[in-house]
Scaffold this motif. Structure first.
Motif, PDB file in Angstrom:
ATOM      1  N   GLY A 124      -0.303   1.312   6.270  1.00 46.99           N
ATOM      2  CA  GLY A 124      -0.453   2.358   5.259  1.00 46.99           C
ATOM      3  C   GLY A 124      -0.597   3.716   5.917  1.00 46.99           C
ATOM      4  N   GLU A 125      -0.979   4.718   5.124  1.00 44.77           N
ATOM      5  CA  GLU A 125      -1.089   6.080   5.660  1.00 44.77           C
ATOM      6  C   GLU A 125      -2.232   6.189   6.675  1.00 44.77           C
ATOM      7  N   SER A 126      -2.022   7.004   7.724  1.00 48.61           N
ATOM      8  CA  SER A 126      -3.084   7.336   8.695  1.00 48.61           C
ATOM      9  C   SER A 126      -3.763   6.121   9.307  1.00 48.61           C
ATOM     10  N   VAL A 127      -2.968   5.140   9.693  1.00 52.50           N
ATOM     11  CA  VAL A 127      -3.512   3.988  10.416  1.00 52.50           C
ATOM     12  C   VAL A 127      -3.362   4.274  11.915  1.00 52.50           C
ATOM     13  N   SER A 128      -4.406   3.973  12.696  1.00 53.03           N
ATOM     14  CA  SER A 128      -4.304   4.133  14.145  1.00 53.03           C
ATOM     15  C   SER A 128      -4.300   2.770  14.809  1.00 53.03           C
ATOM     16  N   VAL A 129      -3.272   2.532  15.621  1.00 53.13           N
ATOM     17  CA  VAL A 129      -3.225   1.316  16.427  1.00 53.13           C
ATOM     18  C   VAL A 129      -3.496   1.781  17.853  1.00 53.13           C
ATOM     19  N   GLU A 130      -4.589   1.331  18.438  1.00 53.99           N
ATOM     20  CA  GLU A 130      -4.954   1.856  19.751  1.00 53.99           C
ATOM     21  C   GLU A 130      -4.051   1.278  20.849  1.00 53.99           C
ATOM     22  N   ASP A 131      -4.192   1.806  22.076  1.00 56.88           N
ATOM     23  CA  ASP A 131      -3.336   1.376  23.179  1.00 56.88           C
ATOM     24  C   ASP A 131      -3.429  -0.138  23.382  1.00 56.88           C
ATOM     25  N   GLU A 132      -2.282  -0.748  23.696  1.00 54.72           N
ATOM     26  CA  GLU A 132      -2.214  -2.169  24.069  1.00 54.72           C
ATOM     27  C   GLU A 132      -2.738  -3.124  22.993  1.00 54.72           C
ATOM     28  N   PRO A 141       0.803  -1.230   0.000  1.00 54.22           N
ATOM     29  CA  PRO A 141       0.000   0.000   0.000  1.00 54.22           C
ATOM     30  C   PRO A 141       0.836   1.280   0.000  1.00 54.22           C
ATOM     31  N   LEU A 142       2.166   1.174  -0.047  1.00 50.38           N
ATOM     32  CA  LEU A 142       2.983   2.386   0.096  1.00 50.38           C
ATOM     33  C   LEU A 142       2.937   3.255  -1.149  1.00 50.38           C
ATOM     34  N   SER A 143       2.742   2.626  -2.334  1.00 51.01           N
ATOM     35  CA  SER A 143       2.735   3.420  -3.567  1.00 51.01           C
ATOM     36  C   SER A 143       1.397   4.119  -3.802  1.00 51.01           C
ATOM     37  N   PHE A 144       0.410   3.923  -2.909  1.00 53.26           N
ATOM     38  CA  PHE A 144      -0.833   4.699  -3.022  1.00 53.26           C
ATOM     39  C   PHE A 144      -0.551   6.183  -2.781  1.00 53.26           C
ATOM     40  N   ASN A 145       0.421   6.491  -1.955  1.00 55.58           N
ATOM     41  CA  ASN A 145       0.656   7.859  -1.506  1.00 55.58           C
ATOM     42  C   ASN A 145       1.729   8.591  -2.248  1.00 55.58           C
ATOM     43  N   ILE A 146       2.638   7.868  -2.860  1.00 56.76           N
ATOM     44  CA  ILE A 146       3.852   8.504  -3.329  1.00 56.76           C
ATOM     45  C   ILE A 146       4.374   7.634  -4.466  1.00 56.76           C
TER      46      ILE A 146
END
Length: 416
Positions: A384-392, A26-31
């Motif tokens: 990928g871009e803007s992924v949130s991994v929550e606490d723990e 998914p890295l080439s989606f952004n750049i």
């Protein structure tokens, strides 16, 4: 031969296009893939800065299918930084690796160069270009190919070649052979004299002649495997290297350093490590240092962008690169990873064998990790871009597409 002071050299770097880098999602989606950072510098920066070491370099051309605006900023900043003119040239339609070069021959020959370097942007190596040029001049041929010896079992993924052990003349060339030919492979880095343009034109002319013949003879049409290729589509390997092998025109130069092809995000992590290790020799001032008192504890080769904020209790390395405006919290542990722009990693999180995409956030006490097998599909964890991994939350051997929030742990998953 003219004195070497007047001899100009130009370099051409093939950067491909958006349809080519699909394995880099998914890295080439952004750049555009060539601008993805390895060891803190865009991928294509590494071959460009290697070109800077060539004596009498007049110009660098980047040829590809991306829109010009995608490269405009990079091209102007690198031209200023390296004080060498760099230009991006957009191909309107595919002409093959040699046809693309031929397509822009008038521009490339503008400075009447005595030699033309041709490099592929998706290879990672030390680019020993001045040594290659010197060898090429000694050989006196039309072209010299950078080659490397690889384990025999992996050779068939590449162009295999046989060279004369004494003269280094290229004797035989096969692209991705089905049976073992040789453990020496083509690195995708070349230097040519301008005669290469006549050789490419020769292939086109031959095709046109055959096409005319074919109207006369239907038997001929059945014999030709290449009958579907347009006359101006010329591939460097099958159409130039293979036919000219053994004709005292092409020679090889072997690199004893590293070489890898950057096809997947996992390989980009491996190549980032190779470039960081090279900086240790070529530009050690770029690498971070720290003992955990005033700044974070650094082990091995680490790059930290000047704008990134790293807490002094963090432990970073080996093989870590941290991009602009990233924020690394207290007690964070980073090993073998690429942290991209504007990422926030909160207290006591751990990232191992992973690439963390732009603007992503990793919560407190979370773990983002993988086995670190660069060739396995899920051997490196990628956010990928803007992924949130929550606490723990624990993310293992997974690929997460942009804009996802993970509040549960995942393993061996591709999260669409």
């Amino acid at each position: 031969m003219m004195g070497s002071s007047e001899e100009k050299v130009v370099a051409v770097i093939m950067v491909g296009g958006p349809t080519k880098g699909t394995r880099f999602r998914p890295l080439s989606f952004n750049i555009p893939k060539p601008l993805f950072p390895l060891a803190g510098q865009p991928m294509v920066h590494h071959p460009i800065s290697a070109c800077k070491r060539i004596p009498n370099l007049a110009q660098i051309y980047l040829i590809g299918f991306y829109e010009e605006r995608e490269f405009a900023l990079f091209v102007s900043s690198i031209s200023n930084e390296l004080k060498v003119p760099v230009r991006y040239l957009k191909e309107e339609k595919p002409h093959g690796s040699a046809g693309g070069l031929y397509n822009f021959r008038d521009l490339i020959m503008e400075d009447s160069p005595s030699h033309i370097f041709l490099l592929n942007c998706d290879v990672c190596c030390s680019f020993p270009l001045p040594d290659m040029l010197e060898a090429h001049r000694r050989y006196g041929g039309m072209g010299t190919i950078l080659v490397i010896k690889v384990p025999p079992e992996s050779a068939n993924q590449f162009g295999e070649l046989v060279a004369d052990p004494v003269t280094n003349e290229l004797l035989h060339y096969t692209e991705k052979p089905e049976t073992f030919v040789s453990d020496h492979i083509n690195c995708g880095v070349y230097v040519f004299t301008p005669d290469v343009f006549a050789a490419i034109q020769g292939v086109s002319t031959q095709r046109k002649d055959r096409a005319n013949l074919r109207r006369v003879s239907s038997f001929e049409a059945l014999q030709l495997p290449n009958r579907s290729l347009p006359a101006d589509f010329v591939r460097l390997d099958q159409d130039i290297l293979s036919p000219l092998a053994g004709k005292k025109q092409l020679y090889t130069y072997e690199t004893m350093d590293f070489w890898e092809q950057i096809k997947t995000p996992g390989m980009s992590l491996r190549c980032s490590a190779l470039y960081l290790a090279q900086f240790r020799f070529t530009s050690p001032h770029i690498l971070a240092t720290g003992d955990g008192i005033k700044s974070a504890t650094i082990t091995g080769d680490v790059y930290i962008h000047p704008s990134a904020k790293v807490h002094p209790t963090a432990k970073i390395g080996p093989n870590v690169s941290i991009s602009a405006n990233a924020r690394i919290g207290a007690g964070v542990r980073l090993v073998n990873c690429i942290i991209l722009d504007d990422v926030e990693i909160k207290e006591n999180a751990v990232v191992i064998h992973a690439i963390v995409g732009w603007k992503s956030m990793i919560g407190r006490w979370s773990r983002v990790q993988a086995e670190g097998d660069y060739n396995a599909k899920l051997g490196v964890t990628i956010l990928g871009e803007s992924v949130s991994v929550e606490d723990e939350v624990v993310v293992i051997n997974s690929i997460v597409l942009p804009n996802k929030t993970l509040n549960l742990s995942v393993q061996e998953e591709i999260i669409l």
